[in-house]
Scaffold this motif. Sequence first.
Motif, PDB file in Angstrom:
ATOM      1  N   LEU A 262     -11.926 -18.402 -13.317  1.00 13.75           N
ATOM      2  CA  LEU A 262     -12.190 -19.500 -11.992  1.00 13.75           C
ATOM      3  C   LEU A 262     -10.719 -19.021 -11.542  1.00 13.75           C
ATOM      4  CD1 LEU A 262     -14.165 -22.043 -13.035  1.00 13.75           C
ATOM      5  CD2 LEU A 262     -14.911 -20.304 -12.227  1.00 13.75           C
ATOM      6  N   GLU A 263     -10.255 -19.301 -12.209  1.00 10.77           N
ATOM      7  CA  GLU A 263      -8.039 -19.118 -11.484  1.00 10.77           C
ATOM      8  C   GLU A 263      -8.364 -18.259 -10.815  1.00 10.77           C
ATOM      9  OE1 GLU A 263      -4.462 -19.873 -13.084  1.00 10.77           O
ATOM     10  OE2 GLU A 263      -5.858 -21.493 -14.874  1.00 10.77           O
TER      11      GLU A 263
ATOM     12  N   THR B  61     -10.630 -15.744  -9.716  1.00 11.62           N
ATOM     13  CA  THR B  61     -11.666 -15.928  -8.877  1.00 11.62           C
ATOM     14  C   THR B  61     -11.376 -16.757  -7.411  1.00 11.62           C
ATOM     15  OG1 THR B  61     -13.408 -15.425 -10.312  1.00 11.62           O
ATOM     16  CG2 THR B  61     -14.058 -16.696  -7.436  1.00 11.62           C
ATOM     17  N   VAL B  62     -10.649 -18.377  -7.486  1.00 13.82           N
ATOM     18  CA  VAL B  62     -10.487 -19.111  -6.278  1.00 13.82           C
ATOM     19  C   VAL B  62      -9.491 -18.315  -5.740  1.00 13.82           C
ATOM     20  CG1 VAL B  62      -9.176 -20.941  -5.671  1.00 13.82           C
ATOM     21  CG2 VAL B  62     -11.302 -21.117  -7.202  1.00 13.82           C
ATOM     22  N   ASP B  63      -8.294 -17.791  -6.444  1.00 16.29           N
ATOM     23  CA  ASP B  63      -7.382 -17.289  -5.594  1.00 16.29           C
ATOM     24  C   ASP B  63      -7.958 -15.424  -4.766  1.00 16.29           C
ATOM     25  OD1 ASP B  63      -5.756 -18.156  -6.857  1.00 16.29           O
ATOM     26  OD2 ASP B  63      -4.653 -17.101  -8.345  1.00 16.29           O
TER      27      ASP B  63
ATOM     28  N   LEU C 270     -16.118 -23.936  -8.453  1.00 16.22           N
ATOM     29  CA  LEU C 270     -16.075 -22.843  -7.246  1.00 16.22           C
ATOM     30  C   LEU C 270     -16.534 -24.084  -6.064  1.00 16.22           C
ATOM     31  CD1 LEU C 270     -17.473 -20.052  -8.825  1.00 16.22           C
ATOM     32  CD2 LEU C 270     -15.015 -20.681  -8.427  1.00 16.22           C
ATOM     33  N   GLU C 271     -17.217 -24.832  -6.002  1.00 20.38           N
ATOM     34  CA  GLU C 271     -17.654 -25.496  -4.538  1.00 20.38           C
ATOM     35  C   GLU C 271     -16.469 -26.230  -4.728  1.00 20.38           C
ATOM     36  OE1 GLU C 271     -22.230 -25.287  -4.884  1.00 20.38           O
ATOM     37  OE2 GLU C 271     -21.736 -26.885  -5.248  1.00 20.38           O
ATOM     38  N   SER C 272     -16.092 -26.951  -5.783  1.00 21.30           N
ATOM     39  CA  SER C 272     -15.002 -28.181  -5.391  1.00 21.30           C
ATOM     40  C   SER C 272     -13.644 -27.139  -4.423  1.00 21.30           C
ATOM     41  CB  SER C 272     -14.261 -29.020  -6.210  1.00 21.30           C
ATOM     42  OG  SER C 272     -13.583 -27.916  -7.592  1.00 21.30           O
ATOM     43  N   GLU C 273     -13.549 -26.180  -4.997  1.00 26.50           N
ATOM     44  CA  GLU C 273     -12.781 -25.482  -3.781  1.00 26.50           C
ATOM     45  C   GLU C 273     -12.715 -25.031  -2.340  1.00 26.50           C
ATOM     46  OE1 GLU C 273      -9.751 -25.123  -4.968  1.00 26.50           O
ATOM     47  OE2 GLU C 273      -9.966 -26.022  -6.837  1.00 26.50           O
TER      48      GLU C 273
ATOM     49  N   ALA D 198     -10.767 -15.340  -3.314  1.00 28.01           N
ATOM     50  CA  ALA D 198     -11.696 -15.819  -3.075  1.00 28.01           C
ATOM     51  C   ALA D 198     -10.759 -17.279  -1.673  1.00 28.01           C
ATOM     52  CB  ALA D 198     -11.987 -16.720  -3.073  1.00 28.01           C
ATOM     53  N   GLU D 199     -10.067 -16.910  -1.977  1.00 23.80           N
ATOM     54  CA  GLU D 199      -8.869 -17.788  -0.821  1.00 23.80           C
ATOM     55  C   GLU D 199      -8.825 -17.241   0.481  1.00 23.80           C
ATOM     56  OE1 GLU D 199      -4.761 -19.869  -0.516  1.00 23.80           O
ATOM     57  OE2 GLU D 199      -4.923 -19.088  -1.963  1.00 23.80           O
TER      58      GLU D 199
ATOM     59  N   ILE E 111     -15.867 -22.625  -2.224  1.00 25.62           N
ATOM     60  CA  ILE E 111     -16.664 -21.686  -2.498  1.00 25.62           C
ATOM     61  C   ILE E 111     -17.584 -21.682  -2.382  1.00 25.62           C
ATOM     62  CG2 ILE E 111     -16.298 -19.432  -3.743  1.00 25.62           C
ATOM     63  CD1 ILE E 111     -13.595 -20.256  -4.725  1.00 25.62           C
TER      64      ILE E 111
END
Length: 118
Positions: A22-23, A25-27, A77-80, A29-30, A82
């Motif tokens: 997830l880390e 993925t978030v990086d 992911l939604e909390s980020e 997707a940013e 996404i």
Amino acid sequence: MRVMYSDILVPTDGGESVGQVLEHTVDIAEGRDVTAHVLYVVDDRAFLAMDDEMHDEVLENLETEGEEAVTEVREALESEGIEVSTAISRGDPADCIVSYVEETGIDLITIGTHAGEY
């Protein structure tokens, strides 16, 4: 040049290694307009030698485990910020992942290398 990804697949087995996935993925997707697709596969190969009477109970337990796994990843992911789509399928995990990629036009997969590692 920035690579464009619009659909990222995040397969999960509900294991602990998903945090590292997830880390990453978030990086990735940013700053992008990305949809993360969270997929859990109920591995039905385990049912080949199982009594029919046990089959339904085990399947129900695995599907419940899958729902919990995709919900956990979706919420993270939604909390980020996404956008997330979830799916649960049944079969051989590798085959299901490949089929999902082909059917949905996935651009990138973020996945651990094997249980417990990224």
